[in-house]
Scaffold this motif. Structure first.
Motif, PDB file in Angstrom:
ATOM      1  N   UNK A   1     -17.336 -29.766 -65.887  1.00 37.31           N
ATOM      2  CA  UNK A   1     -17.144 -29.865 -67.332  1.00 37.31           C
ATOM      3  C   UNK A   1     -15.741 -29.412 -67.694  1.00 37.31           C
ATOM      4  N   UNK A   2     -15.356 -28.314 -67.055  1.00 37.13           N
ATOM      5  CA  UNK A   2     -14.064 -27.707 -67.328  1.00 37.13           C
ATOM      6  C   UNK A   2     -12.932 -28.699 -67.124  1.00 37.13           C
ATOM      7  N   UNK A   3     -13.021 -29.360 -65.990  1.00 38.45           N
ATOM      8  CA  UNK A   3     -11.964 -30.294 -65.651  1.00 38.45           C
ATOM      9  C   UNK A   3     -11.853 -31.384 -66.710  1.00 38.45           C
ATOM     10  N   UNK A   4     -13.028 -31.833 -67.175  1.00 38.59           N
ATOM     11  CA  UNK A   4     -13.016 -32.903 -68.169  1.00 38.59           C
ATOM     12  C   UNK A   4     -12.457 -32.417 -69.501  1.00 38.59           C
ATOM     13  N   UNK A   5     -12.920 -31.224 -69.934  1.00 41.16           N
ATOM     14  CA  UNK A   5     -12.525 -30.825 -71.285  1.00 41.16           C
ATOM     15  C   UNK A   5     -11.118 -30.251 -71.360  1.00 41.16           C
ATOM     16  N   UNK A   6     -10.538 -29.890 -70.217  1.00 44.40           N
ATOM     17  CA  UNK A   6      -9.177 -29.353 -70.297  1.00 44.40           C
ATOM     18  C   UNK A   6      -8.150 -30.473 -70.303  1.00 44.40           C
ATOM     19  N   UNK A   7      -8.619 -31.657 -70.016  1.00 42.57           N
ATOM     20  CA  UNK A   7      -7.703 -32.779 -69.952  1.00 42.57           C
ATOM     21  C   UNK A   7      -7.104 -33.037 -71.332  1.00 42.57           C
ATOM     22  N   UNK A   8      -5.813 -33.137 -71.372  1.00 36.77           N
ATOM     23  CA  UNK A   8      -5.159 -33.517 -72.629  1.00 36.77           C
ATOM     24  C   UNK A   8      -5.066 -32.414 -73.647  1.00 36.77           C
ATOM     25  N   UNK A   9      -5.412 -31.185 -73.278  1.00 32.86           N
ATOM     26  CA  UNK A   9      -5.191 -30.104 -74.245  1.00 32.86           C
ATOM     27  C   UNK A   9      -4.728 -28.851 -73.524  1.00 32.86           C
ATOM     28  N   UNK A  10      -3.991 -28.035 -74.256  1.00 33.35           N
ATOM     29  CA  UNK A  10      -3.513 -26.788 -73.698  1.00 33.35           C
ATOM     30  C   UNK A  10      -4.708 -25.884 -73.452  1.00 33.35           C
ATOM     31  N   UNK A  11      -4.769 -25.337 -72.239  1.00 31.29           N
ATOM     32  CA  UNK A  11      -5.922 -24.518 -71.911  1.00 31.29           C
ATOM     33  C   UNK A  11      -5.470 -23.197 -71.310  1.00 31.29           C
ATOM     34  N   UNK A  12      -6.118 -22.136 -71.747  1.00 31.45           N
ATOM     35  CA  UNK A  12      -5.860 -20.843 -71.119  1.00 31.45           C
ATOM     36  C   UNK A  12      -7.170 -20.374 -70.507  1.00 31.45           C
ATOM     37  N   UNK A  13      -7.140 -20.103 -69.220  1.00 27.55           N
ATOM     38  CA  UNK A  13      -8.355 -19.683 -68.540  1.00 27.55           C
ATOM     39  C   UNK A  13      -8.193 -18.255 -68.053  1.00 27.55           C
ATOM     40  N   UNK A  14      -9.171 -17.455 -68.321  1.00 27.66           N
ATOM     41  CA  UNK A  14      -9.176 -16.111 -67.741  1.00 27.66           C
ATOM     42  C   UNK A  14     -10.312 -16.071 -66.743  1.00 27.66           C
ATOM     43  N   UNK A  15     -10.021 -15.670 -65.545  1.00 29.90           N
ATOM     44  CA  UNK A  15     -11.096 -15.626 -64.563  1.00 29.90           C
ATOM     45  C   UNK A  15     -10.812 -14.564 -63.524  1.00 29.90           C
ATOM     46  N   UNK A  16     -11.855 -13.938 -63.082  1.00 30.86           N
ATOM     47  CA  UNK A  16     -11.698 -12.989 -61.992  1.00 30.86           C
ATOM     48  C   UNK A  16     -11.771 -13.695 -60.646  1.00 30.86           C
ATOM     49  N   UNK A  17     -12.583 -14.764 -60.613  1.00 33.31           N
ATOM     50  CA  UNK A  17     -12.704 -15.505 -59.369  1.00 33.31           C
ATOM     51  C   UNK A  17     -11.499 -16.419 -59.222  1.00 33.31           C
TER      52      UNK A  17
END
Ligand code: UTP
Ligand code: MG
Length: 688
Positions: free
Chosen positions: A626-642
């Motif tokens: 899902x992530x891959x699809x919804x980040x397409x075409x928009x600025x995305x900031x991801x915070x993750x420990x993994x």
């Protein structure tokens, strides 16, 4: 969780400033309230009239036979006066004559043993007249004097008293009419007053809620939920009580007390003094009571606040209590507070238990004074019985508002405390304000830039130190770093939940402080780690009241974010009810729902704060997809420990204790063999 604060329990004096402000809320209903006061004047007048009418009935009619009669020739009867013809004589009541004719014979009705006699020439009313038979003739003996007496049969007596019966009937009708008017006016008054009161607090609740809604987030860090809930519900209700049962009714009490004093003074000045001689004692008792009651009241409030706090904390944390077997301990704790509350309540009750009966005592004292003073005068004929009756009745009415004083005082006291707390909320201005001249922004391209940002939640405890970075439109940037490094804080700043202390945050080259907050937030979608769901169905939780989002769109985004499968598996599908906070859904399901929600609003900037940390591998792969699809075409900031989640990011920013340590792509950072490399090795080992 604590709903109250010790400082809120301080004694609140009746502050004129607060009072004036409360009146301001009543202003839109001022004319209505003034009208209510007028109606209350009518009610008070009716209350004052009742004893007066009874007095008239007693003195003017029931006891009217004590007024002497005069024998008058037929042609001397004044017009409009109905004479009584008795035997061959024409008798007229003395009170009906403007002047007493010379040498007219006096008659008086005297009652003895239930029989009535007409006694000739008994001028002064005197109780020691004895009717007796002397030489077969009936006479009235008054000391040495013997006067002629004529027994009156029932028919004759009725003729003498016909006008009295008529008068009493008339008075009874007037009495009834007054009662009815009082009832009707009172009904209208109570209704209007409640209408005004309810409307005032309806508006006040609206004002408080919308104020809370626009409050900056740090406000909620400091003000627990329970406290704010109390503001909107209990505190406003207390105010309603103040408006309806104290503010306007105060006038009624005042009218009544003043009215009674004036009427009594005019009726009989000395009697009034006798009756009111207890007033100073009432005043002193009230002052003493007031102080005692205030103390007791404060104590009770303090204890109930503690009970509330303990309860809400323990119920919220019930799971922890049960897991750690703290039930008995927690019960002891509650038991102690509960017992203290009980003691405080009993103390308050004791204060009231003394005050009320003491007032009763004063009331009966004033009655006995009246009877002691008035009784002999009634017997001597210098005071009418009706007046004595009226005084007794008026004293009863006099004590009523004084009895209610205790209650009203309590209401006023809590209203003052409540309004001060409400105003405290309303007076707290959010430090985060929209600019007076906002920059008009269209849809963001999605460029985010931090320029030397310094930020602290409190004072100089810097959470972010000189942070600068730039995210290009459409890029995916990952923020990594240890717990407490300041990742979430960066997100809070981008959304402008807090303002930076130094430096600037720019989106598309515009400082976010120069934009409207609504313009800014509308274009940012945030998925947090603990997803908050509202009570309502799934559809509602995706749409969040935005009517522009159609049902089809909801299905579309749900399918896109892989939430569709689990929603379809629910018995009611998209109409499945979600309880408050979404506790009926699993953490992973909530996460997928949050993705759908963020996507439904089609934000230009998407922020995912540890959105993938609480799910199983299968769900994670769904989310990754899902992530891959919804980040397409928009600025995305991801915070993750993994770190596996962020490997594909265009840029990885490594935060360490509020500073940016490293920045680059996955490969670049590994090459650097710095902090990221160490983190990576640690996780890599774990996963092997
Ligand atoms: P963050 O909440 O930014 O840390 O808090 P983080 O990097 O996201 O941490 P994890 O990975 O989610 O655990 C940074 C610092 O700010 C303080 C925190 O105590 C922490 O030291 N802080 C946070 C406050 O003082 N007040 C707050 O309201 C939030
Ligand atoms: Mg965090």
């Amino acid at each position: 969780m604590n709903g109250f604060h010790e400082d809120e329990l301080q004694e609140k004096p009746i502050d004129l400033h607060i009072f004036r402000r409360l009146l301001k809320y009543a202003r839109p209903y001022a004319s209505l309230m003034v009208f209510c006061i007028l109606l209350l004047m009518v009610v008070t007048a009716a209350d004052l009239a009742q004893p007066y009418i009874v007095r008239s009935a007693l003195d003017g009619y029931i006891n009217a036979f004590k007024i002497p009669y005069l024998e008058v020739p037929q042609d001397k009867v004044p017009p409009g006066v109905h004479p009584v013809s008795w035997r061959d004589k024409i008798l007229v009541r003395k009170s009906d004559l403007s002047q007493v004719p010379q040498g007219a014979t006096h008659y008086r009705i005297v009652e003895q043993d239930g029989k009535y006699y007409l006694v000739q020439n008994l001028v002064a009313e005197n109780s020691n007249v004895i009717i007796e038979a002397v030489n077969g003739e009936i006479v009235a003996r008054q000391g040495e004097k013997l006067l002629k007496a004529f027994p009156l049969d029932r028919d004759e007596l009725n003729r003498f008293r016909a006008r009295d019966v008529e008068g009493i009937t008339r008075l009874s009708l007037i009495f009834l009419l007054i009662l009815f008017i009082r009832f009707a006016v009172n009904y209208v008054q109570v209704y209007l007053l409640q209408y005004a009161g309810q409307n005032i607090i309806l508006n006040l609740r609206k004002e408080i809620f919308s104020h809370i809604e626009n409050m900056h987030l740090s406000y909620f860090d400091k003000n627990p939920v329970g406290r704010l809930v109390t503001r909107v519900t209990n505190d406003t209700e207390t105010l309603n009580e103040m408006y309806t049962s104290v503010l306007v009714n105060m006038f009624k009490d005042l009218f009544l007390l003043l009215g009674i004093i004036i009427v009594m003074m005019r009726m009989n000045f000395r009697m009034a003094l006798a009756a009111l001689s207890v007033a100073p004692i009432i005043a002193v008792a009230t002052v003493i009571f007031r102080n005692k009651a205030r103390e007791a009241y404060r104590e009770v409030r303090k204890k109930i606040a503690r009970i509330n706090a303990t309860l809400s904390e323990n119920i919220t944390g019930m799971k922890v209590i049960q897991i750690f077997n703290r039930e008995a301990k927690k019960f002891d704790e509650f038991d102690r507070i509960n017992w203290e509350y009980y003691l405080a309540t009993m103390r308050e009750l004791r204060v009231f238990a003394v005050f009320r009966p003491f007032l009763d005592l004063l009331f009966y004292l004033s009655l006995s004074l009246l009877i002691w003073y008035g009784g002999p005068r009634v017997i001597r004929g210098t005071l009418s019985f009706g007046t004595l009756y009226a005084f007794v009745h008026y004293m009863g009415q006099f004590f009523q508002p004084i009895n209610e004083l205790a209650e009203k005082f309590n209401i006023l006291q809590s209203a003052m405390a409540s309004s001060e707390r409400i105003f405290q909320v309303l007076d707290t201005e959010s430090p985060i304000k929209d600019p007076s001249d906002p920059v008009a922004v269209g849809r963001f391209r999605g460029e985010i830039e931090f320029r030397n940002v310094w930020f602290a939640y409190e004072g100089e405890d810097w959470v972010l130190k000189d942070v600068s970075f730039k995210v290009e439109p459409g890029e995916t940037v990952a923020l990594v770093g240890a717990t407490g490094a300041g990742k979430t804080s960066i997100i809070n700043l981008i959304c402008r939940f807090y303002d930076v202390n130094r430096g600037q945050i720019l989106i598309d080259g515009v400082d976010i402080r120069n934009m409207r907050q609504s313009d800014l937030r509308r274009q940012i979608g945030v998925v947090q780690q603990d997803v908050f769901l509202f009570s309502g169905d799934i559809k509602y939780n995706i749409r969040l009241n935005n009517t522009e989002i159609s049902d089809e769109r909801i299905r579309e985004v749900a399918r896109y974010t892989n939430a569709h499968q689990f929603i379809e598996a629910k018995p009611n599908k998209y109409d499945e009810e979600v309880t408050e906070r979404g506790s009926t859904l699993s953490a992973g399901e909530r996460q997928l729902l949050a993705f759908a929600r963020a996507l439904a609003f089609d934000p230009a900037i998407l922020i995912l704060d540890e959105a993938t940390s609480a799910v199983d591998t299968e769900t994670e792969s769904l989310i990754q997809d899902a992530l891959e699809k919804i980040t397409r075409g928009r600025t995305t900031i991801i915070i993750a420990h993994r770190l596996s989640t962020v490997q594909h990011a265009d840029k990885i920013i490594v935060l360490h204790k509020g500073r940016i340590r490293e920045c680059g792509t996955h490969e670049e950072l590994l090459e650097k063999k710095g902090l990221y490399y160490k983190l990576y090795l640690l996780q890599f080992k774990e996963n092997r």
